[in-house]
Design a protein around this motif. Structure first.
Motif, PDB file in Angstrom:
ATOM      1  N   ALA A 328      96.868 -62.923  99.548  1.00 26.42           N
ATOM      2  CA  ALA A 328      96.841 -63.519  98.209  1.00 26.42           C
ATOM      3  C   ALA A 328      97.620 -64.828  98.226  1.00 26.42           C
ATOM      4  CB  ALA A 328      97.460 -62.561  97.196  1.00 26.42           C
ATOM      5  N   PRO A 329      97.169 -65.843  97.481  1.00 32.96           N
ATOM      6  CA  PRO A 329      97.841 -67.148  97.514  1.00 32.96           C
ATOM      7  C   PRO A 329      99.227 -67.148  96.870  1.00 32.96           C
ATOM      8  CG  PRO A 329      96.103 -67.129  95.848  1.00 32.96           C
ATOM      9  CD  PRO A 329      95.964 -65.865  96.622  1.00 32.96           C
ATOM     10  N   ASN A 330      99.569 -66.097  96.137  1.00 34.37           N
ATOM     11  CA  ASN A 330     100.884 -66.081  95.481  1.00 34.37           C
ATOM     12  C   ASN A 330     101.928 -65.274  96.246  1.00 34.37           C
ATOM     13  OD1 ASN A 330      99.960 -63.484  95.049  1.00 34.37           O
ATOM     14  ND2 ASN A 330     100.602 -63.404  92.903  1.00 34.37           N
ATOM     15  N   GLY A 331     101.591 -64.832  97.451  1.00 32.12           N
ATOM     16  CA  GLY A 331     102.565 -64.128  98.282  1.00 32.12           C
ATOM     17  C   GLY A 331     102.634 -62.639  98.055  1.00 32.12           C
ATOM     18  N   HIS A 332     101.812 -62.107  97.137  1.00 34.38           N
ATOM     19  CA  HIS A 332     101.887 -60.675  96.838  1.00 34.38           C
ATOM     20  C   HIS A 332     101.552 -59.830  98.070  1.00 34.38           C
ATOM     21  CE1 HIS A 332     101.584 -56.902  94.714  1.00 34.38           C
ATOM     22  NE2 HIS A 332     100.349 -56.733  95.163  1.00 34.38           N
ATOM     23  N   THR A 333     100.531 -60.229  98.826  1.00 33.09           N
ATOM     24  CA  THR A 333     100.152 -59.455 100.005  1.00 33.09           C
ATOM     25  C   THR A 333     101.237 -59.503 101.067  1.00 33.09           C
ATOM     26  OG1 THR A 333      97.957 -60.371  99.517  1.00 33.09           O
ATOM     27  CG2 THR A 333      98.148 -58.923 101.411  1.00 33.09           C
ATOM     28  N   HIS A 334     101.895 -60.638 101.202  1.00 32.90           N
ATOM     29  CA  HIS A 334     103.017 -60.725 102.146  1.00 32.90           C
ATOM     30  C   HIS A 334     104.090 -59.704 101.783  1.00 32.90           C
ATOM     31  CE1 HIS A 334     101.028 -64.663 102.387  1.00 32.90           C
ATOM     32  NE2 HIS A 334     101.564 -64.817 103.597  1.00 32.90           N
ATOM     33  N   GLU A 352     110.320 -61.635 108.312  1.00 27.58           N
ATOM     34  CA  GLU A 352     109.459 -62.756 108.696  1.00 27.58           C
ATOM     35  C   GLU A 352     108.253 -62.867 107.756  1.00 27.58           C
ATOM     36  OE1 GLU A 352     106.635 -64.156 112.463  1.00 27.58           O
ATOM     37  OE2 GLU A 352     108.136 -62.576 112.740  1.00 27.58           O
ATOM     38  N   TRP A 353     107.651 -61.728 107.401  1.00 26.81           N
ATOM     39  CA  TRP A 353     106.502 -61.755 106.494  1.00 26.81           C
ATOM     40  C   TRP A 353     106.917 -62.184 105.093  1.00 26.81           C
ATOM     41  CZ3 TRP A 353     101.453 -61.936 106.865  1.00 26.81           C
ATOM     42  CH2 TRP A 353     100.834 -61.551 108.057  1.00 26.81           C
ATOM     43  N   ALA A 354     108.060 -61.735 104.643  1.00 26.10           N
ATOM     44  CA  ALA A 354     108.525 -62.135 103.313  1.00 26.10           C
ATOM     45  C   ALA A 354     108.758 -63.641 103.257  1.00 26.10           C
ATOM     46  CB  ALA A 354     109.794 -61.378 102.950  1.00 26.10           C
ATOM     47  N   GLU A 355     109.369 -64.190 104.307  1.00 25.80           N
ATOM     48  CA  GLU A 355     109.615 -65.637 104.347  1.00 25.80           C
ATOM     49  C   GLU A 355     108.302 -66.409 104.437  1.00 25.80           C
ATOM     50  OE1 GLU A 355     114.056 -65.912 106.349  1.00 25.80           O
ATOM     51  OE2 GLU A 355     112.319 -65.759 107.673  1.00 25.80           O
ATOM     52  N   ARG A 356     107.352 -65.857 105.186  1.00 28.89           N
ATOM     53  CA  ARG A 356     106.038 -66.500 105.254  1.00 28.89           C
ATOM     54  C   ARG A 356     105.399 -66.570 103.877  1.00 28.89           C
ATOM     55  NH1 ARG A 356     101.877 -64.199 109.568  1.00 28.89           N
ATOM     56  NH2 ARG A 356     100.565 -65.447 108.155  1.00 28.89           N
ATOM     57  N   GLY A 357     105.578 -65.490 103.105  1.00 31.28           N
ATOM     58  CA  GLY A 357     104.998 -65.474 101.763  1.00 31.28           C
ATOM     59  C   GLY A 357     105.514 -66.616 100.901  1.00 31.28           C
ATOM     60  N   ILE A 358     106.806 -66.922 101.040  1.00 31.62           N
ATOM     61  CA  ILE A 358     107.390 -68.036 100.276  1.00 31.62           C
ATOM     62  C   ILE A 358     106.872 -69.369 100.800  1.00 31.62           C
ATOM     63  CG2 ILE A 358     109.523 -69.235  99.693  1.00 31.62           C
ATOM     64  CD1 ILE A 358     109.189 -66.603  98.212  1.00 31.62           C
ATOM     65  N   HIS A 359     106.875 -69.523 102.098  1.00 31.67           N
ATOM     66  CA  HIS A 359     106.495 -70.807 102.700  1.00 31.67           C
ATOM     67  C   HIS A 359     105.009 -71.106 102.541  1.00 31.67           C
ATOM     68  CE1 HIS A 359     110.214 -70.096 105.436  1.00 31.67           C
ATOM     69  NE2 HIS A 359     110.538 -70.712 104.314  1.00 31.67           N
ATOM     70  N   GLU A 360     104.180 -70.051 102.542  1.00 34.95           N
ATOM     71  CA  GLU A 360     102.732 -70.261 102.480  1.00 34.95           C
ATOM     72  C   GLU A 360     102.197 -70.317 101.051  1.00 34.95           C
ATOM     73  OE1 GLU A 360     100.893 -67.336 104.953  1.00 34.95           O
ATOM     74  OE2 GLU A 360     101.882 -68.057 106.779  1.00 34.95           O
ATOM     75  N   THR A 361     103.059 -70.071 100.069  1.00 38.62           N
ATOM     76  CA  THR A 361     102.646 -70.220  98.674  1.00 38.62           C
ATOM     77  C   THR A 361     102.650 -71.702  98.313  1.00 38.62           C
ATOM     78  OG1 THR A 361     103.563 -68.067  98.066  1.00 38.62           O
ATOM     79  CG2 THR A 361     103.185 -69.639  96.290  1.00 38.62           C
ATOM     80  N   GLU A 362     101.509 -72.219  97.925  1.00 41.29           N
ATOM     81  CA  GLU A 362     101.394 -73.649  97.680  1.00 41.29           C
ATOM     82  C   GLU A 362     102.276 -74.113  96.521  1.00 41.29           C
ATOM     83  OE1 GLU A 362      97.342 -74.690  97.153  1.00 41.29           O
ATOM     84  OE2 GLU A 362      96.726 -74.095  99.176  1.00 41.29           O
ATOM     85  N   ASP A 363     102.451 -73.256  95.521  1.00 39.85           N
ATOM     86  CA  ASP A 363     103.220 -73.639  94.343  1.00 39.85           C
ATOM     87  C   ASP A 363     104.147 -72.490  93.980  1.00 39.85           C
ATOM     88  OD1 ASP A 363     104.253 -74.522  91.992  1.00 39.85           O
ATOM     89  OD2 ASP A 363     102.335 -74.732  90.933  1.00 39.85           O
TER      90      ASP A 363
END
Length: 555
Positions: A328-334, A352-363
């Motif tokens: 999901a683009p909002n990091g929920h899946t991460h 690592e996955w939680a941090e990816r969720g923050i970094h990969e969220t465009e906004d």
């Protein structure tokens, strides 16, 4: 009659249904007494059929065709029937004996009939009773092993045509359709018990498909078709237990069904068939599910099935792979992945996955707040306080609300960095408030009030504006320290309420008057308040409820 009493009825129904049942006693009609049972019609929103079972040593039980009764509750209609039974107690013993005598007489009469006379009687009754004819036709087809005939009759029983108007079965006809569909379930079950489980399994699958095709065209407000679907699922399971189908074939059908719309109707769980699938079937089940998921990695049913099977097998890597294929683009899946990894102790990967969720969220303004909370909590628990502050600051910068400000404040205080962070945060809010055509000043007022910096909040409200609720909070918190400012606010808000009517407006106005009185007391001008109230009474004298409220509060 089974020791039926009002106390037992109240205990079975509860106080509310018992009291409501008292009003329905006169609506009971058509009482029929059997050996241990009593039935009657009770007129409510519709005409309902209620049945009390009074035999045995336990408490009485009952069923009713009303929606509440269909959920298994002892409803007001059963209460009404029970009260009627109690009132007619002297006559019930006689009627019950009469029912037993009639049953024995009927049995003796049937036993004495010749074969030809009995056949003539059955033919006569089936000619008049369509439902009886259908039941017997199905039994005959089952006895002959006539699969084609049974299939044809089941299709007729599940056909909505005779009940549908313009292709749709209305609520008033849905019950009759469900009763007819129930006959199909009974037939399928009888096939299994009579040694034709293979036929029952095949026909039950067809029946599930047929019912799924029509369910959207039936007003199933009472949930009867859901019950039919569950009964078909049970019938299928029983048939499979009896016939022990090929594990791979069963696995293929279970996966196909789980991905079909009919799955919502039956709620069949492939994991309930593990003992029938065995090792080979379970492997096939996972293989077919994986193939379906590979073909559609974003399909909800495909993902759900894969994850359920993977979790049942404690295959965390597959669970993660399914999530990772549709992030999901909002990091929920991460976040979901991080939680799965945390649950099995793989904390480094989870982080690592939680941090990816923050970094990969465009906004970050749209990021899943639960992900931010999860990661900030992880940072705090592992002593990474500066990282927690940075995360909260970035989130606040992207989404400037009272909540994100509070979260930043908590993290910064834990890291002993709040004064500096507060200055930066307020500077951002002031910059927002200074932009023309915005209402961001209200957020600034909220955070200053939350910081208990009342003087700064007054200044911000005066400079950037505030809504009435904020002005009221400011006044309430400043009666002692800034009574003149509070008084001015109260008077302005009260002036608006004097133009409104209704008890809610009057209650709010009286609350403001109490604040005005308090301010005048602190200012040493009680006479001014007396004059104000006198003028207000003169102007509002027609509002009797307002005058009463003011009297009650000594105003």
């Amino acid at each position: 009659m089974g020791g039926l009493t009002e106390a037992k009825l109240r205990a079975l129904a509860g106080d509310r249904s018992f009291e409501r049942g008292l009003a329905y006693v006169d609506a009971v009609s058509g009482i029929e007494v059997g050996d241990g049972w009593i039935t009657a019609s009770v007129r409510g929103t519709d005409r309902y059929e209620a049945e009390l079972l009074l035999g045995g040593r336990g408490n009485p039980a009952g069923t009713c065709t009303c929606p509440y009764g269909q959920e298994g509750n002892f409803c007001k209609h059963l209460v009404a029937l029970g009260l009627t039974v109690i009132a007619q107690e002297p006559d019930l013993a006689r009627r019950r004996k009469g029912a037993r005598d009639r049953a024995r007489g009927l049995d003796a009469w049937l036993t004495g009939l010749s074969r030809d006379d009995l056949l003539a009687l059955v033919r006569e009754e089936t000619a008049e009773d369509r439902n009886l004819r259908r039941r017997l036709e199905l039994r005959a087809a089952s006895a002959r092993g006539d699969l084609s005939g049974i299939r044809s009759r089941i299709r007729e029983l599940l056909d909505i045509g005779p009940f549908a108007r313009y292709g749709y079965v209305e609520y008033t006809d849905a019950r009759a359709y469900a009763d007819q569909a129930g006959q199909a379930v009974n037939t399928l079950r009888s096939l299994t018990t009579s040694g034709r489980a293979a036929h029952a399994m095949a026909l039950t699958r067809e029946a599930i498909g047929l019912l799924a095709e029509v369910v959207e065209n039936v007003d199933d407000s009472d949930g009867r078709l859901g019950e039919i679907g569950a009964a078909l699922a049970d019938a299928h399971h029983d048939a499979c237990r009896a016939v022990r189908p090929d594990p791979e074939e069963l696995a293929h059908w279970l996966v196909t069904h789980a991905l079909d719309d009919a799955a919502d109707l039956t709620d069949i769980d492939p994991l309930d068939y593990e003992d029938l699938l065995g090792e080979r079937g379970t492997a096939a089940l996972r293989r077919y599910a994986a193939e379906a998921w590979q073909a559609d990695r974003t399909g909800w049913a495909e993902k759900n099935l894969m994850q359920r099977l993977a979790k049942a097998g404690r295959d965390v890597d597959t669970v993660i792979a399914v999530h990772a294929a549709d992030l999901a683009p909002n990091g929920h899946t991460h976040l979901l992945i991080a939680r799965e990894l945390d649950a099995v102790g793989r904390t480094a990967e989870a982080l690592e996955w939680a941090e990816r969720g923050i970094h990969e969220t465009e906004d970050l303004a749209i990021v899943d707040i639960a992900l931010v909370d999860h990661l900030a909590d992880r940072y705090t628990r592992t002593g990474r306080l500066a990282d927690a502050v940075t995360l909260r600051r970035d989130h606040f910068t992207a989404r400037r609300t009272l909540l994100t400000y509070q979260q930043l404040r908590a993290a910064a205080r834990t890291a002993d960095r709040w004064p500096a962070e507060r200055g930066k945060a307020l500077a951002l809010l002031r910059a927002d408030a200074g932009r023309a055509g915005t209402h961001d000043g209200r957020i600034l007022v909220d955070v200053l009030l939350d910081d208990q910096d009342v003087d700064a909040a007054w200044q911000a409200a005066g400079e950037y504006g505030a809504h009435d609720g904020q002005w009221l909070v400011l006044a309430d918190q400043s009666r002692l320290t800034r009574p003149a400012d509070a008084l001015s606010t109260y008077l302005r808000l009260a002036a608006r309420l004097t133009r409104e009517t209704g008890n809610r407006a009057y209650e709010r106005l009286v609350s403001l008057l109490l604040g005005i009185r308090d301010c005048h007391r602190h200012l040493g001008t009680p006479d001014d308040f007396t004059t104000y109230v006198s003028d207000l009474r003169a102007a509002q004298k027609r509002k009797r409820n307002l005058m009463r409220l003011m009297d009650e509060h000594g105003l």
